[in-house]
Write a protein that holds these residues in place. Structure first.
Motif, short mmCIF file in Angstrom:
data_model
loop_
_atom_site.label_atom_id
_atom_site.label_comp_id
_atom_site.label_asym_id
_atom_site.label_seq_id
_atom_site.Cartn_x
_atom_site.Cartn_y
_atom_site.Cartn_z
N GLU A 87 0.83 -1.21 0.00
CA GLU A 87 0.00 0.00 0.00
C GLU A 87 0.86 1.26 0.00
O GLU A 87 0.51 2.28 -0.61
CB GLU A 87 -0.93 -0.01 1.21
N GLU A 88 2.00 1.18 0.64
CA GLU A 88 2.90 2.34 0.71
C GLU A 88 3.48 2.69 -0.65
O GLU A 88 3.63 3.86 -0.99
CB GLU A 88 4.03 2.04 1.70
N TYR A 89 3.80 1.67 -1.45
CA TYR A 89 4.50 1.91 -2.71
C TYR A 89 3.58 1.93 -3.93
O TYR A 89 3.98 2.43 -4.99
CB TYR A 89 5.57 0.83 -2.92
N HIS A 90 2.38 1.40 -3.82
CA HIS A 90 1.52 1.26 -4.99
C HIS A 90 1.01 2.63 -5.46
O HIS A 90 0.24 3.30 -4.77
CB HIS A 90 0.34 0.35 -4.67
N ASP A 91 1.46 3.04 -6.63
CA ASP A 91 1.06 4.33 -7.22
C ASP A 91 1.14 4.21 -8.74
O ASP A 91 2.07 4.72 -9.38
CB ASP A 91 2.00 5.43 -6.71
N GLN A 98 -0.23 5.66 -11.17
CA GLN A 98 -0.16 6.91 -11.93
C GLN A 98 1.28 7.35 -12.14
O GLN A 98 1.61 8.01 -13.14
CB GLN A 98 -0.94 8.01 -11.20
N ASN A 99 2.15 6.94 -11.22
CA ASN A 99 3.57 7.29 -11.32
C ASN A 99 4.44 6.08 -11.67
O ASN A 99 5.66 6.11 -11.50
CB ASN A 99 4.04 7.92 -10.01
N GLY A 100 3.78 5.01 -12.14
CA GLY A 100 4.52 3.86 -12.64
C GLY A 100 5.09 2.93 -11.58
O GLY A 100 6.01 2.16 -11.87
N THR A 101 4.59 3.02 -10.35
CA THR A 101 5.07 2.11 -9.31
C THR A 101 3.92 1.24 -8.81
O THR A 101 2.74 1.63 -8.87
CB THR A 101 5.67 2.88 -8.12
N TYR A 102 4.29 0.08 -8.31
CA TYR A 102 3.29 -0.91 -7.89
C TYR A 102 3.73 -1.55 -6.58
O TYR A 102 4.88 -1.43 -6.15
CB TYR A 102 3.13 -1.98 -8.98
N GLY A 103 2.80 -2.25 -5.97
CA GLY A 103 3.13 -2.95 -4.74
C GLY A 103 3.75 -4.31 -4.98
O GLY A 103 4.50 -4.82 -4.15
N LEU A 104 3.46 -4.89 -6.18
CA LEU A 104 3.85 -6.28 -6.41
C LEU A 104 3.89 -6.59 -7.89
O LEU A 104 3.02 -6.14 -8.65
CB LEU A 104 2.82 -7.21 -5.73
N GLY A 105 4.87 -7.39 -8.30
CA GLY A 105 4.91 -7.97 -9.64
C GLY A 105 4.69 -9.47 -9.51
O GLY A 105 5.53 -10.16 -8.92
N TYR A 106 3.58 -9.97 -10.08
CA TYR A 106 3.17 -11.35 -9.79
C TYR A 106 2.32 -11.90 -10.93
O TYR A 106 1.15 -11.53 -11.07
CB TYR A 106 2.38 -11.34 -8.48
N PRO A 107 2.85 -12.78 -11.76
CA PRO A 107 2.05 -13.37 -12.83
C PRO A 107 0.83 -14.10 -12.25
O PRO A 107 0.97 -14.90 -11.33
CB PRO A 107 3.01 -14.36 -13.50
N PHE A 108 -0.34 -13.81 -12.80
CA PHE A 108 -1.57 -14.38 -12.24
C PHE A 108 -2.03 -15.53 -13.12
O PHE A 108 -2.90 -15.37 -13.98
CB PHE A 108 -2.65 -13.29 -12.13
N GLY A 165 12.81 -2.02 -10.83
CA GLY A 165 12.87 -1.24 -9.60
C GLY A 165 11.60 -0.50 -9.27
O GLY A 165 11.63 0.46 -8.48
N ASN A 166 10.47 -0.94 -9.83
CA ASN A 166 9.21 -0.23 -9.65
C ASN A 166 8.24 -0.93 -8.72
O ASN A 166 7.05 -0.60 -8.70
CB ASN A 166 8.54 -0.01 -11.01
N ALA A 167 8.72 -1.87 -7.92
CA ALA A 167 7.87 -2.56 -6.95
C ALA A 167 8.74 -3.12 -5.84
O ALA A 167 9.87 -3.56 -6.10
CB ALA A 167 7.07 -3.69 -7.61
N PRO A 168 8.25 -3.13 -4.61
CA PRO A 168 9.04 -3.67 -3.50
C PRO A 168 9.07 -5.20 -3.48
O PRO A 168 9.98 -5.79 -2.90
CB PRO A 168 8.35 -3.13 -2.26
N PHE A 169 8.05 -5.83 -4.11
CA PHE A 169 7.93 -7.27 -4.04
C PHE A 169 7.69 -7.89 -5.41
O PHE A 169 7.10 -7.26 -6.30
CB PHE A 169 6.76 -7.69 -3.14
N ALA A 170 8.12 -9.12 -5.54
CA ALA A 170 7.74 -9.99 -6.65
C ALA A 170 7.49 -11.37 -6.08
O ALA A 170 8.06 -11.73 -5.04
CB ALA A 170 8.82 -10.05 -7.72
N ILE A 171 6.63 -12.12 -6.71
CA ILE A 171 6.52 -13.55 -6.43
C ILE A 171 6.90 -14.24 -7.72
O ILE A 171 6.24 -14.09 -8.75
CB ILE A 171 5.10 -13.94 -5.96
N ASN A 172 8.02 -14.95 -7.66
CA ASN A 172 8.58 -15.53 -8.88
C ASN A 172 9.48 -16.69 -8.49
O ASN A 172 9.60 -17.02 -7.31
CB ASN A 172 9.33 -14.45 -9.68
#
Length: 432
Positions: free
Chosen positions: A197-201, A203-213, A276-283
């Motif tokens: 929630e802190e990083y997800h934005d 509009q500015n190209g940042t996200y909370g998570l990168g995770y193939p669904f 570098g646009n998300a604090p987390f990934a699940i991979n």
């Protein structure tokens, strides 16, 4: 077309991050593959993959054998070094080739007697390929002791009492975190959400998570609350639309999807973290070579715990298969067997693959070794959370309908239970 996790992770692992999506389910297919990466020249650092004395020489004339594999670009150089080392140390010659769509190529070439002596893939081909006669039992020809591999690895290469290959590494998905954004890995999903929630934005190209669904990547949550996707020992065998599975899928939709890029496929999700646009990934461990190339500072930990459940991801064992061509005795078959045994039991190769590519060793001697990199230990812990992917041939009909349902859910096109019921109906129809 079958949507299996190796199609996604191996063909898209690097290409997706750089925007060049390779051929796989849900993505435009490429051709039959390339034979250009022949690897028998013996080039490369001679210390890459063990010493000459570690080859398993056999009596009889020298042989030549083809070995197929399907790897991200970042993993091919190390494979060429290993093949070159073997060829330099052995009287035999292994001709390696990287194949862009290994399932398509093997299912067309092997029945026509044009396939390789061996090919590398995860264990989920075992049941289907054995029943179709694409791979063969070589139990009586193996000269290495099977008990040197982990129990899971031993079980993965067997079907109906037949041993159809030898294992060399394990894989599953784990939590990857950017150490410049996160001091330590969260132990619970609730803690993870606070950071997302802190990083997800967007509009500015940042996200909370990168995770193939997709079915493979989200299996941890679908199976976290007593649900299951497919289990040949259960009644019913198909579990994609059980209430417990639906609960897990809804959990993933509610707790992860809101913090991800709006395209659920591998490429955009992998890129979010790698750039570098998300604090987390699940991979998975195959992803680490991309992150190393990008210069990302990261850590790896087992998946965080959901309240009232336990993550239960699919796990895989990567192996060298005994292809149908090995049913014929001769120098080529002996060359293939010597190479497979050498590669699967070579500790230097296993450690190098672990350190440079994040591969999880399945040799008992080093599976829990302190020599393993910390990040590989994180994946090893994640493997302990999981369950091996089913090898039963019926599983082939599960991936695509279930994956289609997950895509509809991610896009908000359907509610959870109706989407899963629809997938189950399609799967059962395909079984018939």
């Amino acid at each position: 077309m079958t949507m299996d996790r190796r199609t996604v992770l191996k063909h898209l692992g690097t290409a997706g991050v750089v925007g060049a999506l390779a051929g796989c389910a849900g993505v435009q297919e490429q051709g039959e593959g390339t034979e250009a990466s022949q690897s028998g020249d013996g080039s490369g650092d001679s210390t890459a993959s063990g010493d000459a004395d570690s080859t398993t020489e056999s009596s009889g004339p020298a042989g030549t054998a083809k070995a197929w594999y399907s790897l991200p670009d970042t993993e091919i150089p190390l494979r060429k070094e290993a093949l070159g080392m073997y060829n330099e140390a052995s009287k035999h010659t292994i001709e390696g080739a990287d194949i862009s769509d290994l399932r398509k190529k093997t299912t067309s070439a092997i029945p026509a007697n044009q396939g390789p002596k061996t090919f590398e893939w995860a264990h989920d081909f075992v049941g289907d390929y054995y029943q179709r006669g694409f791979i063969v039992d070589k139990s009586d020809s193996i000269s290495v002791e099977m008990d040197q591999f982990t129990d899971a690895a031993q079980g993965a290469v067997q079907f109906d009492g037949a041993t159809v290959g030898l294992p060399h590494s394990a894989e599953t998905v784990a939590l990857v975190y950017n150490t410049e954004m996160v001091d330590s890995a969260p132990s619970t999903v609730s803690e993870m959400k606070t950071v997302m929630e802190e990083y997800h934005d967007p509009q500015n190209g940042t996200y909370g998570l990168g995770y193939p669904f997709d079915p493979y990547f989200t299996s941890a949550w679908a199976q976290a609350f007593g649900g299951y996707i497919f289990d040949p020992e259960e009644d019913p065998q198909l579990g994609v639309n059980t209430d417990a599975t639906a609960k897990g899928v809804k959990f993933a939709l509610d707790n992860f999807a809101p913090y991800m890029p709006n395209d659920p496929t591998y490429g955009p999700q992998a890129a979010a973290f790698a750039e570098g646009n998300a604090p987390f990934a699940i991979n998975g461990p195959w992803y680490l070579s991309t992150l190393n190339e990008k210069g990302v500072d990261y850590g790896v930990a087992k998946l965080p715990t959901p309240e009232g459940g336990e993550p239960n991801p699919f796990t895989g064992i990567t192996m060298w298969y005994f292809s149908k061509a090995m049913s014929e005795d001769g120098p080529g078959t002996q060359a293939a067997m010597d190479f497979i045994e050498w590669y699967a039991t070579n500790e230097d190769i296993a450690l190098r693959n672990a350190k440079e590519q994040g591969a999880i060793p399945v040799l008992d001697s080093i599976a829990t070794s302190d020599d393993l990199p910390e990040n590989v230990q994180g994946f090893s812990e994640a493997v302990q959370q999981g369950v091996p992917m089913p090898t039963h041939p019926k599983m082939n009909a599960v991936w695509t309908p279930y994956g289609d349902a997950l895509t509809k859910l991610f896009n908000g096109d359907m509610d959870v239970k109706p989407a899963l019921d629809e997938a189950a109906k399609t799967i059962r129809s395909n079984w018939e």
